[in-house]
Design an enzyme around this catalytic site. Sequence first.
Site, PDB file in Angstrom:
ATOM      1  N   ALA A 250       0.826  -1.279  -0.262  1.00 39.87           N
ATOM      2  CA  ALA A 250      -0.033  -0.126  -0.141  1.00 39.87           C
ATOM      3  C   ALA A 250       0.843   1.190   0.023  1.00 39.87           C
ATOM      4  O   ALA A 250       0.283   2.351  -0.081  1.00 39.87           O
ATOM      5  CB  ALA A 250      -0.926   0.159   1.162  1.00 39.87           C
ATOM      6  N   ALA A 251       2.207   1.276   0.114  1.00 34.45           N
ATOM      7  CA  ALA A 251       3.109   2.393   0.238  1.00 34.45           C
ATOM      8  C   ALA A 251       2.794   3.574  -0.653  1.00 34.45           C
ATOM      9  O   ALA A 251       2.360   4.638  -0.414  1.00 34.45           O
ATOM     10  CB  ALA A 251       4.398   1.951   0.457  1.00 34.45           C
ATOM     11  N   GLY A 252       2.885   3.226  -1.977  1.00 34.90           N
ATOM     12  CA  GLY A 252       2.910   4.124  -3.218  1.00 34.90           C
ATOM     13  C   GLY A 252       1.386   4.890  -3.181  1.00 34.90           C
ATOM     14  O   GLY A 252       1.166   5.805  -3.366  1.00 34.90           O
ATOM     15  N   ASP A 253       0.105   4.033  -3.009  1.00 36.65           N
ATOM     16  CA  ASP A 253      -0.867   4.363  -2.975  1.00 36.65           C
ATOM     17  C   ASP A 253      -1.330   5.231  -1.668  1.00 36.65           C
ATOM     18  O   ASP A 253      -2.034   6.264  -1.754  1.00 36.65           O
ATOM     19  CB  ASP A 253      -2.096   3.230  -2.985  1.00 36.65           C
ATOM     20  CG  ASP A 253      -1.988   2.661  -4.332  1.00 36.65           C
ATOM     21  OD1 ASP A 253      -1.372   3.127  -5.303  1.00 36.65           O
ATOM     22  OD2 ASP A 253      -2.097   1.446  -4.523  1.00 36.65           O
TER      23      ASP A 253
END
Length: 309
Positions: A250-253
């Site tokens: 989920a990091a980029g989102d």
Amino acid sequence: MSSDIVVIGSLNMDMVVQVDRRPERGETLLGSHFFMSPGGKGANQAYAAGKLGASVALIGRVGDDMFADQLLANLQQAGVDTSLIGRVSDEATGVAFITVDKDGDNSIVVAPGANSRVTPDFIRQHEETISKAKMVMVQLEVPLESIMEAVTLADKHGVPVILDPAPAGPLPDELLAKVKYIVPNENEISQLTGTLVSDIRTAKTASVELLRKGVDTVFSKLGGQGVVVTNANRAFNIPGFQVKVVDTTAAGDAFAGALATALVGGKDLWAAAQFANAVGALAVTRSGAQSAMPDLAETEQFIKESTQE
């Protein structure tokens, strides 16, 4: 009802299995844990923004099945307007198959399903909503021609666009010229510019190439090294937060949704990048995509505690 942030993108049900390592070609591995979690880059970014308190709507498509019901209900719990999400009766809701290794790194295979039915015509049906937004967010898990249409409509109405260029691939200069903010990771900016990015120096070099193509501001995400922010006036680095990595899915989102929230809320580039960095850091300390997104109170507490150390 108009929303400050309009996200155009994918909705998937993520099927996640934890493994000690990713399998080699032709190899079968036994995983240690399996779970399902609402995902899809468009839905994730809308969810992240909604959970942080932003006014946000999502334009996308799902099938007429059980996964669709679960995805829509989860978004609604975060305050996301789902009224613009269409159901497709003859197509399955998108799914993603994800392996997460012991270091928290992931590999993902996506079956787009109804996401492939987000057509340019479907986007044009929502021009009024796009025209009233303060920010439009797009990614690349729906057809590229539809993203082009969304960006063209946003540009027509003077609405700034954030592009998350994932999954990575070549993009036409015509698209980049209409993008105000772009948020690539090392792999994505390397593919977009032909410059191998591995650190702050190479990120700045590659970012200049994107500026030449018409992008206003580049947020180069370097994982633990933080983010490099580059525009025509300056370039600076926001160091990464030191956290225990559980799952990077989920990091980029999380970063993108938080960045849109911060910019629409009036934060300057430095403060917005710092805020988005914190949200991304918190997200990797938990498993799953939307299930990993923090709310505003815990993000502000995390930043406060981190700056006191």
